[in-house]
Scaffold this motif. Structure first.
Motif, PDB file in Angstrom:
ATOM      1  N   GLU A 110       0.831  -1.210   0.000  1.00  0.00           N
ATOM      2  CA  GLU A 110       0.000   0.000   0.000  1.00  0.00           C
ATOM      3  C   GLU A 110       0.863   1.257   0.000  1.00  0.00           C
ATOM      4  N   GLU A 111       1.990   1.189   0.703  1.00  0.00           N
ATOM      5  CA  GLU A 111       2.919   2.324   0.724  1.00  0.00           C
ATOM      6  C   GLU A 111       3.564   2.527  -0.646  1.00  0.00           C
ATOM      7  N   ARG A 169       1.006   4.187  -2.850  1.00  0.00           N
ATOM      8  CA  ARG A 169       0.827   5.606  -2.481  1.00  0.00           C
ATOM      9  C   ARG A 169       1.955   6.469  -3.026  1.00  0.00           C
ATOM     10  N   LYS A 170       3.172   5.950  -2.944  1.00  0.00           N
ATOM     11  CA  LYS A 170       4.355   6.712  -3.386  1.00  0.00           C
ATOM     12  C   LYS A 170       4.615   6.580  -4.878  1.00  0.00           C
ATOM     13  N   GLU A 171       3.828   5.720  -5.551  1.00  0.00           N
ATOM     14  CA  GLU A 171       3.975   5.473  -6.992  1.00  0.00           C
ATOM     15  C   GLU A 171       5.407   5.062  -7.342  1.00  0.00           C
ATOM     16  N   LYS A 178      -2.102  -1.430  -8.255  1.00  0.00           N
ATOM     17  CA  LYS A 178      -1.513  -0.260  -8.935  1.00  0.00           C
ATOM     18  C   LYS A 178      -2.447   0.275 -10.007  1.00  0.00           C
TER      19      LYS A 178
END
Length: 245
Positions: free
Chosen positions: A82-83, A86-88, A190
């Motif tokens: 998930e991190e 979030r940070k792509e 993603k």
């Protein structure tokens, strides 16, 4: 099936953003089922209910430390995915090693996040993974494929192929199965698709489809399995959201 999935994905996107309560409810349910089934496929004997209790921080009498760690580690690996989303962050070897490190942390610290230095066999499969000295080359080819050819595939097909190729390389001594299913779902998430749960009850079909892909090059059975699970999960999401409305 891809056309139907595309329509359902579009409907799901139209319902976004989902309420905080709905997201929390779905997330907790899937995290539990995903963790239970992925561990059960690899031989963890904790039941679904026992897995839930361990996720809540309670130990189960008569169960090994390893089985407890497999549950806690898998949850941490999902949080890491998930991190990453979030940070792509781009897909790379460092990311794969981080996921694997979380999977094996406290279970086999020597090999957690480190490629194997010995030949391994995949239990019950005809396919033999590459020798250790070929791993760096094979993983480089895998990442290059992902950044080029794979980008023309439908996201679900790409996710399935990520799993097939990675588990065929089998770069780690242990934890390849859990890591491969995490990588599959990372790719789905993603691209805005719900993560899927490959059920322990379907493990024979799952293993068979993988072995066919590795020994014959026919990826269709495994891709079909992932498409079916994606379709089921989209149906589940849409049913819940429609009920809430």
């Amino acid at each position: 099936m891809i056309e139907e999935i595309n329509k359902k994905k579009l409907r799901l996107d139209e319902l976004r953003p989902l309420s905080r309560e709905t997201v929390k409810s779905i997330r907790e349910s899937i995290l539990l089922e995903w963790t239970y089934n992925s561990n059960a496929i690899e031989g963890n004997t904790l039941t679904l209910l026992e897995t839930k209790v361990v996720l809540e921080g309670i130990t189960i009498g008569g169960k090994s430390i390893r089985e407890h760690l497999e549950v806690v580690n898998h949850k941490e690996a999902i949080l890491y995915l998930e991190e990453v989303i979030r940070k792509e962050e781009p897909f790379n070897e460092w990311q794969i090693k981080n996921i694997h490190h979380l999977v094996l942390k406290g279970i086999n610290d020597k090999y957690a996040g480190n490629y194997r230095d010995q030949q391994v066999m995949i239990s019950g499969a005809e396919h033999i993974p590459p020798a250790p000295f070929l791993l760096k080359e094979k993983m480089n080819e895998f990442i290059n494929w992902y950044n080029t050819e794979a980008q023309s595939l439908h996201p679900i097909e790409r996710a399935a192929m990520v799993h097939i190729i990675f588990v065929g390389i089998h770069p780690f001594v242990d934890g390849n199965g859990r890591t491969s299913r995490l990588l599959l779902n990372l790719e789905l998430m993603k691209n805005g698709y719900p993560p899927i749960v490959i059920k322990n009850l379907n493990r024979l079909e799952y293993y068979s489809a993988l072995d066919i892909a590795h020994t014959t090059g026919d990826n269709s059975k495994f891709i079909s399995l992932v498409l079916k699970e994606s379709d089921d999960m989209l149906n589940r999401y849409l049913s819940l959201l429609n009920n809430n409305r």
